[in-house]
Each structure stands twice: as C-alpha cells, then as structure tokens.
Design an enzyme around this catalytic site. Structure first.
Site, PDB file in Angstrom:
ATOM      1  N   LYS A  69       0.735  -1.127  -0.022  1.00  0.00           N
ATOM      2  CA  LYS A  69      -0.176  -0.027   0.063  1.00  0.00           C
ATOM      3  C   LYS A  69       0.750   1.200   0.068  1.00  0.00           C
ATOM      4  O   LYS A  69       2.048   1.379   0.592  1.00  0.00           O
ATOM      5  CB  LYS A  69      -0.761   0.071   1.238  1.00  0.00           C
ATOM      6  CG  LYS A  69      -1.831  -1.044   1.328  1.00  0.00           C
ATOM      7  CD  LYS A  69      -3.148  -1.057   0.151  1.00  0.00           C
ATOM      8  CE  LYS A  69      -3.945  -2.030   0.204  1.00  0.00           C
ATOM      9  NZ  LYS A  69      -4.804  -1.956   1.285  1.00  0.00           N
ATOM     10  N   GLN A 106      -0.878 -12.597  10.242  1.00  0.00           N
ATOM     11  CA  GLN A 106      -1.556 -12.497   8.822  1.00  0.00           C
ATOM     12  C   GLN A 106      -0.266 -12.436   7.904  1.00  0.00           C
ATOM     13  O   GLN A 106       0.811 -12.128   8.571  1.00  0.00           O
ATOM     14  CB  GLN A 106      -2.301 -11.194   8.676  1.00  0.00           C
ATOM     15  CG  GLN A 106      -1.736  -9.834   9.012  1.00  0.00           C
ATOM     16  CD  GLN A 106      -2.758  -9.074   9.190  1.00  0.00           C
ATOM     17  OE1 GLN A 106      -3.897  -9.290   9.418  1.00  0.00           O
ATOM     18  NE2 GLN A 106      -2.359  -7.580   9.047  1.00  0.00           N
ATOM     19  N   ASP A 140      -2.674  -8.364  17.530  1.00  0.00           N
ATOM     20  CA  ASP A 140      -3.531  -7.589  16.621  1.00  0.00           C
ATOM     21  C   ASP A 140      -4.679  -8.536  16.138  1.00  0.00           C
ATOM     22  O   ASP A 140      -4.644  -9.563  15.730  1.00  0.00           O
ATOM     23  CB  ASP A 140      -2.582  -7.369  15.320  1.00  0.00           C
ATOM     24  CG  ASP A 140      -3.275  -6.436  14.253  1.00  0.00           C
ATOM     25  OD1 ASP A 140      -3.374  -5.289  14.379  1.00  0.00           O
ATOM     26  OD2 ASP A 140      -3.686  -6.887  13.230  1.00  0.00           O
ATOM     27  N   ASN A 141      -5.864  -7.988  16.220  1.00  0.00           N
ATOM     28  CA  ASN A 141      -7.083  -8.650  15.713  1.00  0.00           C
ATOM     29  C   ASN A 141      -7.432 -10.037  16.239  1.00  0.00           C
ATOM     30  O   ASN A 141      -7.508 -10.793  15.304  1.00  0.00           O
ATOM     31  CB  ASN A 141      -7.277  -8.305  14.002  1.00  0.00           C
ATOM     32  CG  ASN A 141      -7.900  -7.030  13.826  1.00  0.00           C
ATOM     33  OD1 ASN A 141      -8.711  -6.368  14.497  1.00  0.00           O
ATOM     34  ND2 ASN A 141      -7.285  -6.478  12.745  1.00  0.00           N
ATOM     35  N   GLU A 188      -6.068  -6.877  20.977  1.00  0.00           N
ATOM     36  CA  GLU A 188      -6.492  -5.539  20.141  1.00  0.00           C
ATOM     37  C   GLU A 188      -7.662  -6.096  19.467  1.00  0.00           C
ATOM     38  O   GLU A 188      -7.746  -6.325  18.372  1.00  0.00           O
ATOM     39  CB  GLU A 188      -5.380  -5.034  19.470  1.00  0.00           C
ATOM     40  CG  GLU A 188      -5.798  -3.668  18.479  1.00  0.00           C
ATOM     41  CD  GLU A 188      -5.961  -3.813  16.964  1.00  0.00           C
ATOM     42  OE1 GLU A 188      -6.417  -2.887  16.427  1.00  0.00           O
ATOM     43  OE2 GLU A 188      -6.075  -5.173  16.764  1.00  0.00           O
ATOM     44  N   LYS A 220       1.065   4.741   9.539  1.00  0.00           N
ATOM     45  CA  LYS A 220       0.780   3.241   9.060  1.00  0.00           C
ATOM     46  C   LYS A 220       1.494   2.950   7.468  1.00  0.00           C
ATOM     47  O   LYS A 220       1.745   1.995   7.423  1.00  0.00           O
ATOM     48  CB  LYS A 220      -0.651   2.870   9.275  1.00  0.00           C
ATOM     49  CG  LYS A 220      -1.141   2.994  10.704  1.00  0.00           C
ATOM     50  CD  LYS A 220      -2.171   2.332  10.715  1.00  0.00           C
ATOM     51  CE  LYS A 220      -3.657   2.883   9.971  1.00  0.00           C
ATOM     52  NZ  LYS A 220      -5.016   2.304  10.354  1.00  0.00           N
ATOM     53  N   TYR A 221       1.689   4.162   6.872  1.00  0.00           N
ATOM     54  CA  TYR A 221       1.763   4.036   5.367  1.00  0.00           C
ATOM     55  C   TYR A 221       3.031   4.716   4.952  1.00  0.00           C
ATOM     56  O   TYR A 221       3.336   4.564   3.888  1.00  0.00           O
ATOM     57  CB  TYR A 221       0.569   4.480   4.767  1.00  0.00           C
ATOM     58  CG  TYR A 221      -0.605   3.465   5.051  1.00  0.00           C
ATOM     59  CD1 TYR A 221      -0.868   2.178   4.850  1.00  0.00           C
ATOM     60  CD2 TYR A 221      -1.630   4.190   5.582  1.00  0.00           C
ATOM     61  CE1 TYR A 221      -1.845   1.545   5.079  1.00  0.00           C
ATOM     62  CE2 TYR A 221      -2.914   3.559   6.228  1.00  0.00           C
ATOM     63  CZ  TYR A 221      -2.915   2.214   5.870  1.00  0.00           C
ATOM     64  OH  TYR A 221      -4.057   1.607   6.285  1.00  0.00           O
TER      65      TYR A 221
END
Lengths: 681, 681
Positions: A268, A328, A399-400, A428, A541-542
């Site tokens: 991204k 992930q 995370d998640n 989270e 984040k990016y």
C-alpha cells in the site's frame, strides 16, 4: 438404642454421587467464571476474596474451609471461612507468585461444634448432665482422630467429663464449664470428623500475573519515524535516543507496531492508496517478504543485536518493550511457499486474500484455521511468541485476535504461560462485547476497550461502572487508549488542548492501564485523512513521519505529571474500588478510587467541555473516602499542587478548560501526632 | 494448492476436547440454573425461550440450532435460532406434556452460507466467476450429503454453475443469479456440513409441570373444625358439606393440615400449653400413635373410604385435595419402635426430641438423616408420598423441608415425578433466602414466601420485582399467603376489613398462586394469643374451633369476586409479565400484569392505608399495556364493574378504604368492526 429387625437397605444414588448422609450444601462459590470453565485473574500477592453460599438443614453448626493450591501442587492449603450472615461465608488468600492456582470449598455439619453451641445455651441441670455424656462421646472421637499429646489430652478430657456426668460428682455449672473449656474445645476443633464433608463440584482456576498485568502505562511509537530529522528511515538506534524523553513522561511499556520485513507484493502507498510509489515503506502489518517473516526484523530498523541493545537500554530507563503480533501474511511471506496448506486457495490457483465483499485487502493473506494441518499451524504460531520470548520480550499486543480461531488462543496462551508465567498479552479486539469478553476469558491479560468512543458523562459513568463492577471484572482487564494509529476520534479532531488533557486524565485515573499513541498524542496531531474519517492524515501506518519534539505546546510535561501521580498513588493501580459521585453539571464528571487497604483515596473531577468554564456542586460519599462529617480533611490537587480544606460532603467545583480541565485530589485525613499536633496525612 | 514437504503434525489437546478446527463459540445458553445442575421450570405447553451467545472468528456466517428432547427420548428435535443482534441467538419450544426435558445448542461456521453471503455482495465479474467455482464445490459437497432427488438437483446445479463459470458462457449478472437461486439455496441449506459443529457442554434440564404448578388458588382448613356446631370433632363428611361454599369462593386446591393419628405422649394442650387436659385433641403435626403413622388416618376424621368419598366430592366441585406431609414423629409413632436407628438416642436411653436450647419440643422426634440406614429411611419417607399418591392425592404441602437433609428432597421428588410427573410439592420453608431457593432448585414445584411480612409499597415493589424478574424466577414459583395457622401478621391484628381486602387483592394479583387459611381469613379472625405474638388466640392447631359461616361481614363474596377475576384473566395465571407503575402517593401501589401473548392486561391499584382515602396521579407505561397515546382505551374495574374512558399515561386515582381499597382494571383496547363501529375489547 434398641435393636430392630434389619431390613435390606435399598440402593440409592444421589444426583451428585455423594453419600446420602452428606448434609452440608455448598450452593455457590464466587467468584467463578462460567462455573470454573475459565480462570479469574489476580496478580501475585493480591488477595482473592472468595465467598461461598453454605448451609445445612436444621440449626446444626457448619464448618466451611477455603482450599487453594498452585496448579502444579497436589496439596491444598486450607483456611476457615467466616460467616457474614445470609449464609455467605468468606475467606481470602493471596497467590504468592505468578502462575495458575485452583481454589474450592469444603463444608460439613460439625457434630462437636453443634454440641458445643447447644451446650452453651443449656440451663437445666439434668440436660447438662446428659449433654455432657454426649459431648464426651464426641471428644473421644476427636481423640481417636488426634495423635500424640493432643490425643491424650482429649481422651483425658472426655473421660473426666463422662465420669463427672455419670457419677454426678459436679454441680451443673461446674460440669458445663468443664464441657466448654476454651483451650480444650480449640484443641478438639483441630480434629473434626470430615468423613461426611461436602466438596464443591468445581476446582476453580485462578491466574496470578505479575503486577504489570494490572497496572501499566503504555507508549506506542513507530520506530521508523524516530530519525532525528528529514526523511530517513528511523532505526532502533534512533529509538534509543527517544528513551529518556519517554521515560521522563512516566511510561513503563514501550510498544512497537510490527518490526518484521514488510511485503512488497500489493504494497500500500501513502494514505492507504492502492498503488505504492517507489520508496513507499508500506504497512508494518503487511508482514513478510523474502528477508523473512514473523521471527525476522526489518533490516532498515537494524539487526537482532540492535534490537537487543535497545531492549537493554529501555530496561535501564524502566521501559519494557511490547511487540505487536499480527497473524497474517503479505503475499511474499515465506510461509506462503513453505506451508501452502495454511491458506485457502481459489480455483484460479491464487491464495484467497482477506476480503469483506465488495472490499478487498489483496496485500493480506489470512491463515485458514480450518486447515487439515491445524496442529502444524498452531505450533508454528505459538513458536513466534516463543522466538520473541527468547529474545527477551514478555509483553505482546495481539492484533485482531478475534479474526483468528478462538480455541487457538486458549491453547497458545495457556501453553506459553505454563513455561513463561510472566508473559502478558493485550488483545486488540475492537469488536462486539461478547467477543471481547471471550478473548479475555481465553487468557488475554489485558483488553482494548470502547473508551476511545466513550466521551460524555453518561457514557463514561456507565462504561466504567460496568468495567470495574460488572461480571467481567474478574477476568477482563481494560487497557484504555485516547488515541491509536487506527483511531483519531472525532472528539480529538478539534485539536483543543483541553480535550487532550481531559482524555488523558480520564484514561489515567479511570483505568489502571492506559496507553497513548505518540508522539501524535502529546503533539496534539488532530487532522483526519478526510472529513468523517477516524484515520490520521498522512498516517505513519503507510509512511515515515518526522516529529518536532521541541514543540513548546507539547503535552509531555502534563503527561509526566499525570503518570507521576499514577505511580505514587496505589488507588490508581487497580480497576477495583471505583465510585462515581454526584455533581450537578452534565459537563463535570466526578469519581473516586480507593486502594484495597483504604489508605489511599484519589478524587478526580474533569470538565468535559473544552470551551467553557463549568461549575457545580459535588456530593462526596464520605463513607467511601473514609472521612468523618465532623472533621475537616485536606483535598490536595496533585495537578496544580493546591491544597483545599474541606468538611462535609457538599463542595463547589469550578474548572476552567483554558488552564487545566481537571482536579486530581488525594484525600489527606487529619491525624494527631504524639505532640497533640494535627496534620494531614 | 501447491504441495510442500509434510512436517510431522504435533499432537495438540484443546481445553474442551474438541477438534482444533471447530471454530464456532457458544459462550452461554440461557436460562440455566447453576450451569445445568438444576432444571428450569415451565408448564406443559408453555414456551421456553432459549437464548445463546454465539459467534465465531472473522465474519463467516454462523448457523445455530436449539436442540431439545424429552429426557426419556434419545432423539433431539432441532430448530434454527435467530440472531437478535449483539451475538444473541434465540428460539423457543414448548414442552408438549408434563415430564423432564433437556435442551442444548449447537452451532457451526457454515461454509455454504458464508459463500452465499459474500456472493450476494460481489460486483466484479472476475470475482463472480471465481466465486461461482468455489460455490460449485460447496454445492457438490451438499449434494454428497443429500439423498435421492435432492442430491440430483444439487449435483445438477453445481455442475451448471461450474461449467458456466469456467466456460465463461454467461454474463456475470446471470451467473450471480444462478449462484443465488433462492429455492436451490434453500435446498443446499438443508444439507449443511456439521462435522466441525460446536456442541454446548451442558444438556440443560427442564421440568414441565401441569398448569396448576403455575396457577393455583389454595384454601386451607382444619377438617376437625368443620362440625356444623358445638364441640364435636369434625369429620371428612363435615368437610363435604363445606365444599360448595369453598368452591363458590373460587378456590381450586383444598389443603388439609396432617390427617394422621396424633400422638398421646407429651401431647400439647390448648394454646400450646405443655400439659394437655383430658379431651384435648393435640396438634396434627405431632404425628403417629398406636393407630398408625404417616400412612394412616385419624379415626375421628373418618375412614379411608370416607376420605375417598370426600376426594371425589371435592373433585366434582373443581377442588383438588392437597395433604400436608410433615416428616417428624410423636413419641408414640410406630416408627420409633420399628426403626430405632432412624432417631438419635441419648445416653439415658431416650430418643433425642427436637430442641433449640433452651427451648424443647418433647412431643416431636426428628429423624436422624445421618443414620447408617439412610437408604432405608429415604425409601420409607418416599413411600409415604407413594401411599397418598395411590390414594389419589397429587399435591403435597411439605412441612419444614429445610429441617430435613436437602439431598433427600432432590432424590425423592425426582424419583416420584419420574413415575408421577403430575405430582406437585409446595415447600413450607419460612427461612433464609438461599435455603428457600435451594429447595426450589431441588425440585419443589412451589414455595412459600415472605409475602406475609411484606406490607409497605417499597417492600412489595422490591420483593415482587425480585420474584418475577430475579434469577430465581426460572425455578422458584411463589405461593403467597396473607395468613397461615402459624402467622397472624401484626398488620391483620387490627381486624380492619380494608386490610383483609387489600392483602387478598395483592396476593391474588401479584402472584399466580396464593392461598388463605380459612375460615379465619374470610371471617377476619384477628386476635393474637398475646401482644407481640403472631400466633392465633385459641388456635385450631391445638383445639377444635367452631366457625360462623353465616356472618354477614364474611369476606366470602369479595374473595369469590377476586378469584373469579383471576380465573377469567390469563395475565394473572403467570408470575412473569409484572411491571410496577409510578404513582405519587406512598400508600398507593400500582402495577400491571400482561399475558405472554399480550392480549390480556390487568392494572391493579391498591390503597395500603386502611384508614384514609388516598389519592394520587398514576403514570401508566402505555407501551407495556399496549395502548396508543393518541387513542382512548377503556379501564374496566372488575371489582366494582365500573368502566372508565382513559387516554394518555397520567390519571387520577382515588381509593376509599371504607368501600373497596383497590381497583383491578382490565384494559380494553378500542377496535373497529366491519361496520366501522368502535368498541372496546
């Protein structure tokens, strides 16, 4: 007793499998999470107060014991439970060290105590003589259960009592006194007949964590944005340079988003655009590239040795490093080739990326928890934690977790904590309440909460009443965040200093654990990516960001003050002991927190309105803060260092958002010293 | 999917023993009493609404089924549960007949439904083609689980979908339509893949009783006081003469204190004096003499045949006879000689009588539930119920069950109801709350309550809110009594008609089951044995009484009216659906009850002050009574037969204790018939 013809005893099975003569009832043992399916949580050295609902038929005397043990031990420690009335019995124990424990309750109808209780109320001399003989039988039975000198003393007492009763050689009052001899009764009490004791059906589990599970102050930063100036990629070395400032703000956990190699396929771009430009650094949550996956470090950040150096430096500053574990994979994560069966494959021969139609997240491959090789997958994922534990990391922000199979977490956390009971996990999971609670039950040490979206007086009152007193308070430890890299709440988007200060005070005094995403927080970064979005504009984040830590408007000194108050005041180290107070202004929120021993009481009042001075009448609960209506007490505002002399429950409050929108008072009660001088402690 | 080198799969054990790929979570199933240790209670034909907290990781689609069966059956009935939001799923079933049932929940992540859910939201033509191929796989799998024509239809659909997707022979919208074909989807839904389903850990028990367990109206009388005049001992024949009057008052259960032979040794005299005089009849609760014990009838009352005749006559009047079972013995009870081991013996060779030092009850021998022969004792006590069940008695009022070992009750009631599921047990335990609740959990169908001592607005509001909505409402069925032979409450001792009327209306409209001790109640007997006592003066417990049923002041017509209202209005047949309303006068109590289907709503307002007219403004909850603010409705007072036209929520109330101290309104809503005429239904 006369003899009668024996009839054949029919065989009877009780529903609970006990002997029919077992008469004591244990109706409930509390706390218990889902009947003992999941553990309650405490920290080592913190008392667990256990209550049991126990009774028996009739008015015989019950004895009730709390039993507890470390899960690895076979032997139970036992302590007497005390009746509080209404058939509630209570005792407490403090797990001495981190680890898993079990506790349960046993109770029995005590023949000796029942006899003694009745004996004490007997008046009629003939009754006393007959009762003495019955007591002698009970004492003889206790002697039979005792050993050595105790057995001899009890046998002697039994014999004296029986002889005196039968031979009528004592006046009734003297006989009664002999029967009720306190030291001898205490001796007999030590050898009860427990053959018909009731055992509570469940051995309830308890997890004792280290103190930081309950009380922690987190600072999140992106290491890659720590370069002192310009566009250079920050490194672990750059983070080291920030440590003194972060430590000075009073944090104790320094948390990094994933530090692993970042995928190149489908990377991204800035502001989450689909097409990355050359030089775009991608999202740290798109984990894995040819350099490695979840056990590797992004080369731009540094080496394994650099990480170890940083970790040691952080520790020297009182900061513990927490890592983000996000299960992930980027499409170029090594797992995809090495373990194709851990992913779902589409009929076109590609891996199923994350999607929520029509939305697609082609840069992320989720794991398939229904894989035939689930045991291989679980083992590997657990080994990611093990890798970082071996590297000295003991806190993980996961995370998640709610998008991974729930049973995995219970297994992985339980197994990891068996070896490493001091490891902590923060869930989270910004999702539905029952899902968040399940994760906490499964073993997460702390949980993200809805605090970020709870802003009004009513919202905060209801939510923190639930968090501190609801059923979940036995296992769900909130960790509250005014902001995160994912959530710039609308409330912060105005950028008012008073909002940032108020949210910080609320987080730091309502919850024992809280965190901020910095430097965005202390520098009051407040522009969203677009109107209506909770995403930061130009989010770290990016992309890399550069922060001006010398901004004179920085909230760093205020944060340092709040965190200093937290450290100094035990009342703020636990989520228990919170009470909201009435104050007659909808923009003013007032509450107190009290330490378990009652010695430390903090009263906080916050003005939720960032624009206007607000005033109101506060109604203190004097019982809760342990002050007498007739005596003055001192309210010492630890934010302003002002001291107020108060008496009684009703007080005027005025808070100006243009200076400091809160009071954080410690209550100092008047004491008189040996010279008869009064002062406030 | 590419192949990779197989690594040996480590062996992993989940905490709940399930396969690691089982992903659905069932966090709770409600209602449940102590996690399924005890049954919830309903009546045959009454729906049990079951809720389950279910979810899975991610956003895959869950399917959740409620499963239930009669305990004797092996096969489960299954019905789909519907999501209510917040991860709560709901379904209900009605046990078709009396007996014991089990219910539980199963849930799974449904691959077909998840695919279908995503498919419906897909837009991109290439996505639709790939997803169609994936769907074809799921449909083929469903075909494999189906049989016959269903299997063929699914196989055909799968093949068409796959071919069309691979050959690109359809436009995307047509392909999507084929994939989402409603009848075919419904067919596939019938053959889900349940191999990885989660099963809730507990099969929760349910007891379905007959209707009278939930809704009953009791009348207690002493048969020996039914002789038409003078001092003669009443008989079952005399009771027969009273049946028309009792039936006319609208009762359906006629309950007698113990009808067994009464002990002569240590018999109590009038007003509970220690020394009985010749001719004193003793207490019916001092059970057993040479004529027999718990299975015998006091000869003065009549023979077994007389009892049978009375029972048949009562039945003809719609009255069911309930007997009092008191498990204790007079010293001359045959058990004492036949089963000496069932009693405690004292060193002087006598049996231990009941005592609570310094009080003694020498006329009563309690059973020793710690006897070695407990199995013989339990069996004999159960056979007492069996004897009377064989005599046609199906309702038992059990005296002081809390002074007998609790496990006995669970075993005895469960065993008796297995054979005779229509038998009902009322627990007369006026004791501590947790003890009363335990008895209800153990199996008692109904329970005496604290109603007798709850008189003020706040007391009644709190108590009935707890009874109707608290945790106990799943298993504790209150049976409320304004008076009993043991309790003449101080409140009744003034003798005011308004007090008796108000207490009757409260009992009859707040609780679905209530009873009175008559004729003392309808004749407003109100003199205590002495000041400060709750005992009746010249109590029937110790002597014969003669009652003047022709007293023109008798409340019999008023009682008949209240009981008629109860019978006619389903809202009053259940303890559920109670709501208190605000009314601005501390002496006025207002509440509504609503039937399960909402069709019948009763609003009651009671003046608790027997001396003064009280007025106040009532605030109705229009939602609860299902009336529109914009439409008038009729309030029909069923006590006075007056009708009031009301609109809106706020209404003036005036109640004069010197006429009738209560309104019992049925709410009649306006309906319009086919002629366009409005009327109130």
């Amino acid at each position: 007793m006369p003899k009668a013809a024996a009839s054949p005893a029919p065989k009877i099975e009780r529903a609970d499998g006990e002997d029919g003569r077992v008469r004591a009832v244990i109706d409930a043992v509390l706390p218990s999470v889902d009947g003992g399916r999941f553990p309650v949580k405490r920290v080592a050295g913190e008392a667990l107060r256990v209550q049991a609902h126990c009774f028996a038929d009739g008015h015989d005397v019950l004895r009730v014991l709390l039993r507890w043990r470390a899960e690895a031990d076979a032997d139970w420690a036992e302590l007497p439970m005390k009746p509080l009335g209404n058939d509630v019995w209570e005792a407490e124990f403090a797990p001495p060290a981190v680890g898993r424990y079990r506790y349960t309750v046993t109770a029995w109808v005590d023949a000796f105590e029942s006899w003694r209780h009745d004996m004490a109320r007997r008046i009629d001399p003939e009754d006393i003589r007959i009762a003495s003989q019955m007591g002698a039988q009970e004492i003889a039975a206790a002697a039979g259960r005792a050993k050595g000198a105790d057995a001899q003393a009890l046998a002697r007492w039994s014999s004296e009592l029986k002889t005196a009763a039968i031979e009528n050689s004592m006046e009734a009052p003297a006989l009664k006194a002999l029967a009720l001899d306190e030291p001898l009764c205490a001796l007999a009490e030590r050898y009860p007949d427990r053959r018909l004791a009731t055992h509570h059906g469940a051995e309830l589990p308890l997890v004792a964590d280290r103190e930081r599970a309950r009380f922690s102050t987190w600072y999140e930063l992106f290491p890659r944005s720590t370069a002192p100036k310009g566009d250079r990629h920050g490194t672990f070395k750059d983070v080291e340079a920030r440590l003194p400032a972060i430590a000075a703000m009073g944090f104790d956990v320094l948390y990094f988003p994933p530090i692993h190699p970042i995928g190149r396929i489908q990377r991204k771009g800035k502001n989450n655009t689909l097409a990355a430009q050359p030089g775009d650094v991608g999202s740290p949550w798109a984990i894995g590239a040819e350099e490695g996956g979840h056990k590797s470090i992004l080369p731009e950040l540094g080496t394994r040795e650099d990480f170890q150096h940083l970790r040691a430096e952080a520790q020297r500053h009182g900061l513990e490093i927490a890592l983000d574990i996000a299960f992930q994979c980027a499409p170029d994560h090594p797992y995809v080739k090495a373990h194709p069966s851990w992913f779902r494959w589409r009929p076109d021969g590609t891996v199923q990326y994350a999607e929520n139609p029509p939305k697609k997240y082609q840069d992320i491959y989720p794991f398939n928890f229904e894989t035939e090789d689930w045991q291989g997958l679980w083992t590997e994922l657990k080994s990611v934690f093990e890798h970082w534990i071996d590297e000295g990391v003991k806190i993980f922000r996961v995370d998640n977790p709610h998008t991974k199979a729930f049973p995995f977490w219970e297994w992985a956390i339980t197994e990891l904590k068996r070896e490493h009971p001091d490891v902590l996990f923060l869930a989270e999971a910004f999702t539905r309440p029952k899902v968040m609670h399940r994760l906490a039950k499964l073993g997460f040490s702390q949980s993200y909460t809805y605090f970020t979206w709870r802003n009004t007086k009513q919202e905060l009152t209801e939510y923190f009443t639930e968090l501190s007193q609801g059923l979940g308070s036995e296992y769900f430890r909130p960790n509250v965040w005014p902001n995160t890299p994912d959530i710039l709440h609308e409330r912060l988007q105005g950028g008012e200093t008073a909002v940032f200060m108020a949210r910080l005070v609320l987080a730091g005094t309502l919850a024992a654990s809280y965190g901020i995403y910095g430097p965005a927080f202390e520098l009051r970064v407040h522009l969203p990516r677009e109107q209506g979005s909770e995403e930061y504009l130009d989010s770290e984040k990016y992309q890399l960001r550069h922060w001006n830590h010398d901004d004179p408007q920085s909230l760093a000194p205020f944060i340092a003050r709040v965190n200093h108050i937290r450290r100094e005041n035990p009342a703020l180290h636990s989520d228990r002991g919170l009470r909201f107070f009435s104050i007659d202004n909808g923009e003013l929120l007032a509450y107190a927190k009290r330490s378990a021993d009652g010695d430390n009481v903090i009263v906080t009042v916050v003005n939720l309105d960032p624009h206007n001075v607000q005033t109101g009448w506060l109604e203190l609960d004097l019982d809760f803060i342990d002050c007498e209506p007739a005596h003055p007490f001192q309210m010492h505002d630890l934010l302003s260092n002002q001291r107020f002399l108060w008496q009684g429950s009703r007080h005027f409050i005025r808070l100006d958002p243009h200076s400091v929108p809160a009071h954080v008072f410690v209550v100092r009660r008047r004491v008189r010293d040996e010279r008869d001088f009064d002062y406030f402690l």
